[in-house]
Each structure stands twice: as structure tokens, then as C-alpha cells.
Design an enzyme around this catalytic site. Structure first.
Site, PDB file in Angstrom:
ATOM      1  N   GLY A  15       0.840  -1.212   0.000  1.00 26.27           N
ATOM      2  CA  GLY A  15       0.000   0.000   0.000  1.00 26.27           C
ATOM      3  C   GLY A  15       0.866   1.249   0.000  1.00 26.27           C
ATOM      4  O   GLY A  15       1.876   1.308   0.692  1.00 26.27           O
ATOM      5  N   ARG A  76       1.183  -4.941  -5.949  1.00 34.92           N
ATOM      6  CA  ARG A  76       1.187  -6.196  -5.204  1.00 34.92           C
ATOM      7  C   ARG A  76       1.605  -7.262  -6.222  1.00 34.92           C
ATOM      8  O   ARG A  76       1.081  -7.300  -7.332  1.00 34.92           O
ATOM      9  CB  ARG A  76      -0.181  -6.463  -4.602  1.00 34.92           C
ATOM     10  CG  ARG A  76      -0.544  -5.382  -3.571  1.00 34.92           C
ATOM     11  CD  ARG A  76      -1.508  -5.857  -2.507  1.00 34.92           C
ATOM     12  NE  ARG A  76      -1.318  -5.126  -1.260  1.00 34.92           N
ATOM     13  CZ  ARG A  76      -1.888  -3.949  -0.963  1.00 34.92           C
ATOM     14  NH1 ARG A  76      -2.694  -3.371  -1.814  1.00 34.92           N
ATOM     15  NH2 ARG A  76      -1.665  -3.366   0.207  1.00 34.92           N
ATOM     16  N   ASP A 107       4.314  -4.977   6.285  1.00 37.18           N
ATOM     17  CA  ASP A 107       4.807  -6.295   6.713  1.00 37.18           C
ATOM     18  C   ASP A 107       4.937  -7.283   5.555  1.00 37.18           C
ATOM     19  O   ASP A 107       5.847  -8.102   5.540  1.00 37.18           O
ATOM     20  CB  ASP A 107       3.962  -6.856   7.862  1.00 37.18           C
ATOM     21  CG  ASP A 107       2.503  -6.985   7.519  1.00 37.18           C
ATOM     22  OD1 ASP A 107       2.043  -6.331   6.560  1.00 37.18           O
ATOM     23  OD2 ASP A 107       1.796  -7.733   8.222  1.00 37.18           O
ATOM     24  N   THR A 130       3.632   2.654   5.880  1.00 39.38           N
ATOM     25  CA  THR A 130       2.232   2.216   5.857  1.00 39.38           C
ATOM     26  C   THR A 130       1.415   3.151   6.732  1.00 39.38           C
ATOM     27  O   THR A 130       1.882   3.551   7.803  1.00 39.38           O
ATOM     28  CB  THR A 130       2.066   0.759   6.360  1.00 39.38           C
ATOM     29  OG1 THR A 130       0.696   0.540   6.710  1.00 39.38           O
ATOM     30  CG2 THR A 130       2.908   0.458   7.581  1.00 39.38           C
ATOM     31  N   ASP A 132      -1.038   2.375   8.414  1.00 41.59           N
ATOM     32  CA  ASP A 132      -1.682   1.643   9.512  1.00 41.59           C
ATOM     33  C   ASP A 132      -0.913   1.668  10.836  1.00 41.59           C
ATOM     34  O   ASP A 132      -1.453   1.278  11.869  1.00 41.59           O
ATOM     35  CB  ASP A 132      -1.893   0.175   9.115  1.00 41.59           C
ATOM     36  CG  ASP A 132      -2.938   0.027   8.029  1.00 41.59           C
ATOM     37  OD1 ASP A 132      -3.811   0.919   7.939  1.00 41.59           O
ATOM     38  OD2 ASP A 132      -2.880  -0.954   7.277  1.00 41.59           O
ATOM     39  N   ASP A 134       1.295  -0.354  11.925  1.00 45.64           N
ATOM     40  CA  ASP A 134       1.173  -1.682  12.541  1.00 45.64           C
ATOM     41  C   ASP A 134       2.474  -2.482  12.519  1.00 45.64           C
ATOM     42  O   ASP A 134       2.442  -3.706  12.500  1.00 45.64           O
ATOM     43  CB  ASP A 134       0.057  -2.478  11.834  1.00 45.64           C
ATOM     44  CG  ASP A 134       0.320  -2.640  10.349  1.00 45.64           C
ATOM     45  OD1 ASP A 134       1.272  -2.036   9.839  1.00 45.64           O
ATOM     46  OD2 ASP A 134      -0.425  -3.392   9.713  1.00 45.64           O
ATOM     47  N   ARG A 176      -7.671  -2.530   8.981  1.00 46.23           N
ATOM     48  CA  ARG A 176      -8.315  -3.862   9.030  1.00 46.23           C
ATOM     49  C   ARG A 176      -7.962  -4.594  10.317  1.00 46.23           C
ATOM     50  O   ARG A 176      -8.799  -5.222  10.937  1.00 46.23           O
ATOM     51  CB  ARG A 176      -7.893  -4.695   7.809  1.00 46.23           C
ATOM     52  CG  ARG A 176      -8.934  -4.659   6.697  1.00 46.23           C
ATOM     53  CD  ARG A 176      -8.677  -5.739   5.691  1.00 46.23           C
ATOM     54  NE  ARG A 176      -7.426  -5.538   4.999  1.00 46.23           N
ATOM     55  CZ  ARG A 176      -7.304  -4.852   3.867  1.00 46.23           C
ATOM     56  NH1 ARG A 176      -8.361  -4.338   3.286  1.00 46.23           N
ATOM     57  NH2 ARG A 176      -6.129  -4.699   3.288  1.00 46.23           N
ATOM     58  N   ARG A 260      -5.358   7.660   2.099  1.00 46.72           N
ATOM     59  CA  ARG A 260      -4.021   7.284   1.634  1.00 46.72           C
ATOM     60  C   ARG A 260      -3.299   8.422   0.922  1.00 46.72           C
ATOM     61  O   ARG A 260      -2.085   8.366   0.748  1.00 46.72           O
ATOM     62  CB  ARG A 260      -4.130   6.139   0.630  1.00 46.72           C
ATOM     63  CG  ARG A 260      -4.343   4.820   1.247  1.00 46.72           C
ATOM     64  CD  ARG A 260      -4.060   3.744   0.208  1.00 46.72           C
ATOM     65  NE  ARG A 260      -4.346   2.454   0.742  1.00 46.72           N
ATOM     66  CZ  ARG A 260      -3.577   1.811   1.594  1.00 46.72           C
ATOM     67  NH1 ARG A 260      -2.439   2.330   1.988  1.00 46.72           N
ATOM     68  NH2 ARG A 260      -3.918   0.640   2.057  1.00 46.72           N
TER      69      ARG A 260
HETATM   70  P1  ADP Z   1       2.378  -4.394   2.586  1.00 45.10           P
HETATM   71  O1  ADP Z   1       3.845  -4.384   2.351  1.00 45.10           O
HETATM   72  O2  ADP Z   1       1.791  -3.005   2.561  1.00 45.10           O
HETATM   73  O3  ADP Z   1       2.006  -5.198   3.815  1.00 45.10           O
HETATM   74  P2  ADP Z   1       1.436  -6.597   0.880  1.00 45.10           P
HETATM   75  O4  ADP Z   1       1.040  -7.469   2.020  1.00 45.10           O
HETATM   76  O5  ADP Z   1       0.548  -6.528  -0.293  1.00 45.10           O
HETATM   77  O6  ADP Z   1       1.667  -5.070   1.315  1.00 45.10           O
HETATM   78  O7  ADP Z   1       2.876  -7.081   0.393  1.00 45.10           O
HETATM   79  C1  ADP Z   1       3.547  -6.400  -0.638  1.00 45.10           C
HETATM   80  C2  ADP Z   1       4.264  -7.383  -1.534  1.00 45.10           C
HETATM   81  O8  ADP Z   1       5.274  -8.078  -0.785  1.00 45.10           O
HETATM   82  C3  ADP Z   1       3.403  -8.511  -2.096  1.00 45.10           C
HETATM   83  O9  ADP Z   1       2.649  -8.110  -3.212  1.00 45.10           O
HETATM   84  C4  ADP Z   1       4.471  -9.512  -2.511  1.00 45.10           C
HETATM   85  O10 ADP Z   1       5.082  -9.146  -3.722  1.00 45.10           O
HETATM   86  C5  ADP Z   1       5.494  -9.347  -1.375  1.00 45.10           C
HETATM   87  N1  ADP Z   1       5.290 -10.415  -0.372  1.00 45.10           N
HETATM   88  C6  ADP Z   1       4.343 -10.482   0.588  1.00 45.10           C
HETATM   89  N2  ADP Z   1       4.415 -11.648   1.271  1.00 45.10           N
HETATM   90  C7  ADP Z   1       5.439 -12.348   0.709  1.00 45.10           C
HETATM   91  C8  ADP Z   1       6.032 -13.628   0.923  1.00 45.10           C
HETATM   92  N3  ADP Z   1       5.575 -14.456   1.877  1.00 45.10           N
HETATM   93  N4  ADP Z   1       7.077 -14.005   0.137  1.00 45.10           N
HETATM   94  C9  ADP Z   1       7.540 -13.186  -0.822  1.00 45.10           C
HETATM   95  N5  ADP Z   1       7.031 -11.979  -1.087  1.00 45.10           N
HETATM   96  C10 ADP Z   1       5.999 -11.553  -0.350  1.00 45.10           C
END
Ligand code: ADP
Length: 328
Positions: A15, A76, A107, A130, A132, A134, A176, A260
Site C-alpha cells: 500500500g 502487489r 509487513d 504504511t 496503519d 502496525d 483492518r 491514503r
Molecule cells: P504491505 O507491504 O503493505 O504489507 P502486501 O502485504 O501486499 O503489502 O505485500 C507487498 C508485496 O510483498 C506482495 O505483493 C508480494 O510481492 C510481497 N510479499 C508479501 N508476502 C510475501 C512472501 N511471503 N514471500 C515473498 N514476497 C511476499
């Protein structure tokens, strides 16, 4: 001894959050100041896989410090979760001789960075970006302060109309799993009640609070609802409350994605600058698989392992207690 790092890339992932541009600018300029070749990766991990990697100089980050969103774009990317995706990303990095990566995100982004650096010899530093708030290891994440200011501005306007018409407003804010935006906004807006994902608040308790307000001649009431509240979003809560409490005309506002965007606050511009500056300096000192974060007024390192596993309950319960006292 300074490790042999000559080329560093920066990306934003997950995000977007206001302040990411201030952070990108700081990363690029700190690298260049130290004689490093700097690269930007477009669209997060997807850009690494697609070889969307561009050289950046000091001027390529001119006039972006005040902009919301991210000039590097974000995405993503499910492919990055696969071994093949990671191997392709590494091959593209090697083709540009990139030795180290700064990732700005949440995360999910950190989980990807940790796995990537375990699989391939790449130094990585994470920057908590982020709205959030968090992530463990930083009192504030990049974008959180601006998001709260945006919420406050909107709710101040809602209060004007709520007060003129004796209305009860349910305002849904982002979060969330994290009630951080809701809680701090509630304090800053003088909300009558706040519903958080981390805490079960019964409808009886909420209605009691509203009844006391009505009995003591409050001319309007505002209830802030985190989108992740266990009993539903603002529309659900409003419907249930309306069935049993009809003192006020009841309205619902969902603030949504406007939270955002927007020009980053002074806090987020300064935080983004400090974190970006620290991330590159840490890479040049030999740090890897760490997150740079703000603790107190100091920038400190937290391992990605710790930032991810210790991440969870961050809500300031003393502030929650205070909202009750101050909204009587
Ligand atoms: P945020 O970083 O804001 O929490 P996301 O949860 O969408 O956002 O994660 C961002 C990107 O990080 C994902 O689209 C993916 O490319 C990568 N990512 C997330 N989890 C994993 C994982 N377990 N292994 C490898 N890449 C990951």
C-alpha cells in the site's frame, strides 16, 4: 570496514503512504552523496521481476518531497512469492550489478525482503511505510501522521453539519487489523466513541455512552469505526444502533481511500527523510536484513525477523481510556 557496495536500488511496495516520496529522495541523495550509483525499481517487486529498473540521479528526485503517493509506483506481486519469481528478480539485479536494496512498505514487503535476502546474497534494509502504524520497532510508520490529519480534517467538517442538525454520525476509517488511525483520530476530533479491531466493544456499551451524551444535552455525536471492527463496518453498526437508539438522526460516512493520499505532513516528510538517510548509511556500514525505525526520537535498527514476529498489538490502551474520560 565499509562493505563493497557500489550500486543500491530502492523500491516502494504494498500500500502507498504519504511520505514515501520524501523517503525515496533521501535514499537516492544519501547514496549519491556517498559515491554510490543509485537505481529506482518501478512497481515494487513486480518491477524487479520485469526488469523495470532505472538509474536515478540527484535531480530525478527534485520537487517530490511534498507529493503524496510514490513516484516509483507500487504494486502487489504474487510472482515474487515463488522461487522462480525471486530468481528472476535476482538475475535482473545482477545484470545491473546492484548489491543492495532499500524496500519501503509494510509487513508483506518485509516478508518478501527477508525471504529474498535468505535466498540470494543481497543486502536489504526495510523502511516502515504504511498508514496503519502496525509494525513493531517504529513508534510511527511513514504515512500514519498524514492519514490521521486527513481524517481529522474530514471529521471536523462532519462535526459542523452533525452539530447543526442534532445528528449521530458513524465514520469508518482504515485499519483492518490496526485501530491506530481510529484511536488517535478519536482523540483529536473529540469523538464520543471509537470502535477498534483489537477490542470487543458491545453494542450495549456503545448505546449506553450515546444515551449519556443525549441526556447531558450533547447536540451531536460522532462514533469512529475501524473498518476491521469485529461486529462489522460503520453501516452495520449504525443499523444495529438505530434499532435501539433513536435520539438522533443517524448518518454514515466511509472515508475510504482519501486517507491514503495528500501532501505529507511535516512529521512524515521529516520521518521519511530521516529513515531514508539512515537506511543507506546502515547499508554502507554493513547492516542487512534490518528495519530502520523511530523509537522515542532516535532512529534505531530492528531485525526484520523481530519486526515481523513481534508485530501485532500496538494499541496505546492508556489513550483508549483517556478518550472515554474526555468525551463525557
Ligand atoms: P504491505 O507491504 O503493505 O504489507 P502486501 O502485504 O501486499 O503489502 O505485500 C507487498 C508485496 O510483498 C506482495 O505483493 C508480494 O510481492 C510481497 N510479499 C508479501 N508476502 C510475501 C512472501 N511471503 N514471500 C515473498 N514476497 C511476499
Amino acid at each position: 570496514m565499509r562493505p563493497n557496495i557500489k550500486n543500491i536500488a530502492v523500491l516502494t511496495s504494498g500500500g502507498d503512504a504519504p511520505g514515501m516520496n520524501a523517503c525515496i529522495r533521501a535514499v537516492v541523495r544519501t547514496g549519491i552523496y556517498n559515491g554510490i550509483n543509485m537505481f529506482g525499481v518501478l512497481q515494487g517487486y513486480q518491477g524487479l521481476i520485469n526488469n523495470n529498473i532505472i538509474p536515478m540521479d540527484a535531480r530525478s528526485v527534485s520537487n517530490i518531497i511534498h507529493l503524496g503517493g510514490t513516484v516509483l509506483k507500487t504494486a502487489r506481486c504474487l510472482e515474487f512469492k515463488t522461487d522462480e519469481g525471486m530468481d528472476q528478480a535476482y538475475a535482473n539485479m545482477k545484470a545491473h550489478n546492484i548489491d543492495a536494496l532499500v524496500v519501503i512498505g509494510g509487513d508483506g514487503t518485509f516478508t518478501g525482503a527477508r525471504r529474498f535476502s535468505e535466498r540470494h546474497p543481497v543486502s536489504v534494509i526495510g523502511i516502515p511505510g504504511t498508514i496503519d502504524n502496525d509494525l513493531y520497532g517504529s513508534d510511527f510508520t511513514l504515512g500514519y501522521d498524514t492519514a490521521i490529519n486527513t481524517v481529522i480534517e474530514a471529521i471536523d467538517k462532519i462535526r459542523d453539519t452533525a452539530d447543526s442538525h442534532d445528528r449521530l454520525f458513524f465514520v469508518e476509517v482504515m485499519g483492518r487489523d490496526s485501530g491506530c488511525i481510529a484511536l488517535r483520530s478519536a482523540i483529536a476530533c473529540g469523538a464520543e466513541a471509537v470502535l477498534l479491531p483489537e477490542k470487543a466493544t458491545s453494542l450495549e456499551e456503545l448505546i449506553r455512552t450515546l444515551e449519556i451524551g443525549a441526556a447531558t444535552k450533547k447536540s451531536s455525536s460522532i462514533v469512529i469505526v475501524s473498518e476491521g471492527h469485529k461486529q462489522g463496518g460503520a453501516y452495520d453498526i449504525a443499523k444495529h444502533v438505530k434499532e435501539r437508539f433513536n435520539h438522533y438522526d443517524t448518518k454514515v460516512t466511509i472515508l475510504g481511500h482519501l486517507q491514503r493520499g495528500g501532501s505529507p505532513s511535516s512529521f512524515d516528510r521529516i520521518l521519511g527523510s530521516r529513515l531514508g538517510y539512515a537506511a543507506v548509511n546502515e547499508l554502507l556500514k554493513g547492516s542487512s536484513r534490518q528495519m530502520v525505525g523511530l523509537r522515542g526520537n532516535d532512529i534505531q535498527l530492528t531485525s526484520l525477523d523481530e519486526a515481523l514476529t513481534a508485530h501485532s498489538f500496538k494499541l496505546e490502551s492508556d489513550l483508549l481510556e483517556m478518550t472515554k474520560v474526555l468525551s463525557i
